[in-house]
Write a protein that holds these residues in place. Structure first.
Motif, PDB file in Angstrom:
ATOM      1  N   LEU A  36      47.231 -15.634  -1.226  1.00  0.00           N
ATOM      2  CA  LEU A  36      47.499 -14.190  -0.681  1.00  0.00           C
ATOM      3  C   LEU A  36      48.882 -13.658  -1.829  1.00  0.00           C
ATOM      4  O   LEU A  36      49.247 -12.456  -1.571  1.00  0.00           O
ATOM      5  N   LYS A  37      50.181 -14.686  -1.323  1.00  0.00           N
ATOM      6  CA  LYS A  37      51.367 -14.557  -1.836  1.00  0.00           C
ATOM      7  C   LYS A  37      50.578 -13.448  -3.818  1.00  0.00           C
ATOM      8  O   LYS A  37      51.695 -12.523  -4.652  1.00  0.00           O
ATOM      9  N   TRP A  38      50.217 -14.116  -4.576  1.00  0.00           N
ATOM     10  CA  TRP A  38      49.961 -14.537  -6.310  1.00  0.00           C
ATOM     11  C   TRP A  38      49.006 -12.796  -5.827  1.00  0.00           C
ATOM     12  O   TRP A  38      49.756 -12.088  -7.442  1.00  0.00           O
ATOM     13  N   ASN A  39      47.983 -12.444  -5.148  1.00  0.00           N
ATOM     14  CA  ASN A  39      47.279 -11.694  -5.068  1.00  0.00           C
ATOM     15  C   ASN A  39      48.168 -10.337  -4.292  1.00  0.00           C
ATOM     16  O   ASN A  39      47.911  -9.171  -4.817  1.00  0.00           O
ATOM     17  N   THR A  40      48.697 -10.446  -3.836  1.00  0.00           N
ATOM     18  CA  THR A  40      50.097  -9.161  -2.931  1.00  0.00           C
ATOM     19  C   THR A  40      50.750  -8.600  -4.514  1.00  0.00           C
ATOM     20  O   THR A  40      50.990  -7.463  -4.676  1.00  0.00           O
ATOM     21  N   LYS A  41      51.467 -10.027  -4.878  1.00  0.00           N
ATOM     22  CA  LYS A  41      52.894  -9.579  -5.998  1.00  0.00           C
ATOM     23  C   LYS A  41      51.737  -8.696  -7.000  1.00  0.00           C
ATOM     24  O   LYS A  41      52.512  -7.837  -8.103  1.00  0.00           O
ATOM     25  N   ARG A  42      50.469  -8.631  -7.345  1.00  0.00           N
ATOM     26  CA  ARG A  42      49.372  -8.270  -8.434  1.00  0.00           C
ATOM     27  C   ARG A  42      48.635  -7.360  -7.720  1.00  0.00           C
ATOM     28  O   ARG A  42      48.072  -6.477  -8.186  1.00  0.00           O
ATOM     29  N   GLY A  43      49.155  -7.081  -6.657  1.00  0.00           N
ATOM     30  CA  GLY A  43      48.546  -5.289  -5.879  1.00  0.00           C
ATOM     31  C   GLY A  43      47.334  -5.546  -5.654  1.00  0.00           C
ATOM     32  O   GLY A  43      46.547  -4.535  -5.956  1.00  0.00           O
ATOM     33  N   ARG A  44      46.520  -6.949  -5.306  1.00  0.00           N
ATOM     34  CA  ARG A  44      44.934  -6.569  -5.400  1.00  0.00           C
ATOM     35  C   ARG A  44      44.495  -6.684  -4.107  1.00  0.00           C
ATOM     36  O   ARG A  44      43.652  -6.838  -3.422  1.00  0.00           O
ATOM     37  N   MET A  45      45.061  -6.785  -2.844  1.00  0.00           N
ATOM     38  CA  MET A  45      45.304  -6.978  -1.741  1.00  0.00           C
ATOM     39  C   MET A  45      44.037  -5.903  -1.027  1.00  0.00           C
ATOM     40  O   MET A  45      43.761  -6.279  -0.348  1.00  0.00           O
ATOM     41  N   LYS A  46      44.310  -4.484  -1.773  1.00  0.00           N
ATOM     42  CA  LYS A  46      43.816  -3.282  -1.187  1.00  0.00           C
ATOM     43  C   LYS A  46      42.340  -4.147  -1.313  1.00  0.00           C
ATOM     44  O   LYS A  46      41.229  -3.272  -0.588  1.00  0.00           O
ATOM     45  N   ASP A  47      41.976  -4.507  -2.225  1.00  0.00           N
ATOM     46  CA  ASP A  47      41.006  -4.597  -2.357  1.00  0.00           C
ATOM     47  C   ASP A  47      40.280  -6.319  -1.876  1.00  0.00           C
ATOM     48  O   ASP A  47      39.681  -6.202  -1.636  1.00  0.00           O
ATOM     49  N   PHE A  48      41.081  -6.702  -2.338  1.00  0.00           N
ATOM     50  CA  PHE A  48      40.855  -8.208  -1.293  1.00  0.00           C
ATOM     51  C   PHE A  48      40.458  -8.049   0.279  1.00  0.00           C
ATOM     52  O   PHE A  48      39.251  -8.689   1.029  1.00  0.00           O
ATOM     53  N   ASN A  49      40.764  -6.960   0.470  1.00  0.00           N
ATOM     54  CA  ASN A  49      40.374  -6.954   1.988  1.00  0.00           C
ATOM     55  C   ASN A  49      39.757  -6.642   2.299  1.00  0.00           C
ATOM     56  O   ASN A  49      38.818  -6.277   3.026  1.00  0.00           O
ATOM     57  N   LYS A  50      39.016  -5.610   1.412  1.00  0.00           N
ATOM     58  CA  LYS A  50      37.802  -4.945   1.479  1.00  0.00           C
ATOM     59  C   LYS A  50      36.803  -6.201   1.214  1.00  0.00           C
ATOM     60  O   LYS A  50      35.651  -6.057   1.581  1.00  0.00           O
ATOM     61  N   ILE A  51      37.229  -7.192   0.261  1.00  0.00           N
ATOM     62  CA  ILE A  51      35.834  -7.634   0.116  1.00  0.00           C
ATOM     63  C   ILE A  51      35.431  -8.572   1.446  1.00  0.00           C
ATOM     64  O   ILE A  51      34.459  -9.234   1.752  1.00  0.00           O
ATOM     65  N   PHE A  52      36.322  -9.105   2.190  1.00  0.00           N
ATOM     66  CA  PHE A  52      36.842  -9.529   3.269  1.00  0.00           C
ATOM     67  C   PHE A  52      35.746  -8.847   4.379  1.00  0.00           C
ATOM     68  O   PHE A  52      35.564  -9.548   5.178  1.00  0.00           O
ATOM     69  N   GLN A  53      35.775  -7.545   4.663  1.00  0.00           N
ATOM     70  CA  GLN A  53      35.504  -6.561   5.510  1.00  0.00           C
ATOM     71  C   GLN A  53      34.059  -6.815   5.219  1.00  0.00           C
ATOM     72  O   GLN A  53      33.266  -6.803   5.981  1.00  0.00           O
ATOM     73  N   ILE A  54      33.485  -6.807   3.804  1.00  0.00           N
ATOM     74  CA  ILE A  54      31.722  -6.789   3.313  1.00  0.00           C
ATOM     75  C   ILE A  54      31.719  -7.993   3.576  1.00  0.00           C
ATOM     76  O   ILE A  54      29.956  -8.776   4.129  1.00  0.00           O
ATOM     77  N   ILE A  55      32.037  -9.405   3.237  1.00  0.00           N
ATOM     78  CA  ILE A  55      32.232 -10.744   4.180  1.00  0.00           C
ATOM     79  C   ILE A  55      31.301 -10.559   5.429  1.00  0.00           C
ATOM     80  O   ILE A  55      30.617 -11.137   6.247  1.00  0.00           O
ATOM     81  N   LYS A  56      32.479 -10.048   6.309  1.00  0.00           N
ATOM     82  CA  LYS A  56      32.258  -9.777   7.676  1.00  0.00           C
ATOM     83  C   LYS A  56      31.185  -9.214   8.037  1.00  0.00           C
ATOM     84  O   LYS A  56      30.226  -9.460   9.034  1.00  0.00           O
ATOM     85  N   THR A  57      31.643  -8.366   7.374  1.00  0.00           N
ATOM     86  CA  THR A  57      29.569  -7.535   7.644  1.00  0.00           C
ATOM     87  C   THR A  57      27.927  -8.419   7.215  1.00  0.00           C
ATOM     88  O   THR A  57      27.131  -7.570   8.100  1.00  0.00           O
ATOM     89  N   PHE A  58      27.931  -8.460   6.307  1.00  0.00           N
ATOM     90  CA  PHE A  58      26.870  -9.263   5.690  1.00  0.00           C
ATOM     91  C   PHE A  58      27.256 -10.423   6.338  1.00  0.00           C
ATOM     92  O   PHE A  58      25.425 -11.790   6.651  1.00  0.00           O
ATOM     93  N   TYR A  59      27.850 -11.524   6.497  1.00  0.00           N
ATOM     94  CA  TYR A  59      28.163 -12.733   6.690  1.00  0.00           C
ATOM     95  C   TYR A  59      28.578 -13.270   8.037  1.00  0.00           C
ATOM     96  O   TYR A  59      28.590 -14.170   8.506  1.00  0.00           O
ATOM     97  N   GLY A  60      29.302 -12.915   8.639  1.00  0.00           N
ATOM     98  CA  GLY A  60      29.569 -12.149   9.971  1.00  0.00           C
ATOM     99  C   GLY A  60      30.575 -13.186  10.440  1.00  0.00           C
ATOM    100  O   GLY A  60      31.286 -13.376   9.313  1.00  0.00           O
ATOM    101  N   GLU A  61      31.269 -13.293  11.146  1.00  0.00           N
ATOM    102  CA  GLU A  61      32.488 -13.146  12.127  1.00  0.00           C
ATOM    103  C   GLU A  61      33.050 -14.390  11.240  1.00  0.00           C
ATOM    104  O   GLU A  61      34.115 -14.660  10.830  1.00  0.00           O
ATOM    105  N   GLU A  62      32.332 -15.655  11.485  1.00  0.00           N
ATOM    106  CA  GLU A  62      32.233 -17.247  11.560  1.00  0.00           C
ATOM    107  C   GLU A  62      32.802 -17.715  10.453  1.00  0.00           C
ATOM    108  O   GLU A  62      34.116 -17.683   9.482  1.00  0.00           O
ATOM    109  N   CYS A  63      32.103 -17.039   9.069  1.00  0.00           N
ATOM    110  CA  CYS A  63      32.901 -16.731   7.553  1.00  0.00           C
ATOM    111  C   CYS A  63      33.492 -15.955   6.818  1.00  0.00           C
ATOM    112  O   CYS A  63      34.615 -16.823   6.542  1.00  0.00           O
TER     113      CYS A  63
END
Length: 161
Positions: A36-63
């Motif tokens: 989390l810290k590594w990718n926050t420093k590099r300004g990538r968290m907006k993209d990672f948060n989008k990825i997590f929302q896609i995972i939630k939508t496609f693969y569910g809450e548990e995943c």
């Protein structure tokens, strides 16, 4: 690497994969929330948060919960673009990650958003370890070989020859 500090042979790999689903290198950090810290420093968290929302939508809450928790709290990372795995495991991961990345890139294009050139590589790399843990795979942690630009051998970032 094998116990002698050499690259694994095909036979050694086959033996390891009899007992394990995947062979990975584990980078152990001295601090919590390393990825989390590594990718926050590099300004990538907006993209990672989008990825997590896609995972939630496609693969569910548990995943989503499992992978996000691992990403945000662990003090280690399985450096995910360096692995050897059973074919069926890799096929399943590739189906997962390419589905997620395809949805991500379509969204970026649809909203005409600027995208870092190598972002899909970073996203795939940092999602592999949490995905393996979510799937409860048998992971064989292994060492890695590193070389500098002059092809001098390094192990763990130290010169060993």
């Amino acid at each position: 690497m094998n116990d002698k500090g050499k690259l694994l042979s095909e036979g050694e790999i086959q033996e390891l994969l009899k007992e394990h689903d995947v062979i990975l290198y584990k980078f152990q950090s001295k601090e919590r929330n390393y990825v989390l810290k590594w990718n926050t420093k590099r300004g990538r968290m907006k993209d990672f948060n989008k990825i997590f929302q896609i995972i939630k939508t496609f693969y569910g809450e548990e995943c989503y919960n499992s992978m996000k928790h691992a990403f945000e709290t662990e003090d280690y990372a399985y450096e995910g673009n360096m692995f050897i795995g059973k074919k069926n495991v890799m096929d399943e991961y590739f189906e997962f990650i390419f589905t997620v990345l395809d949805a991500f890139m379509k969204g970026q294009k649809h909203f005409n958003l600027k995208t870092e050139l190598r972002i899909c590589g970073y996203l795939a790399e940092y999602m592999f370890g949490p995905w393996c843990e979510y799937k409860k795979l048998k992971i064989k942690e292994n060492e890695r070989l590193m070389y500098d630009k002059d092809l001098t051998y390094f192990k763990h970032g130290r010169l060993d020859i």
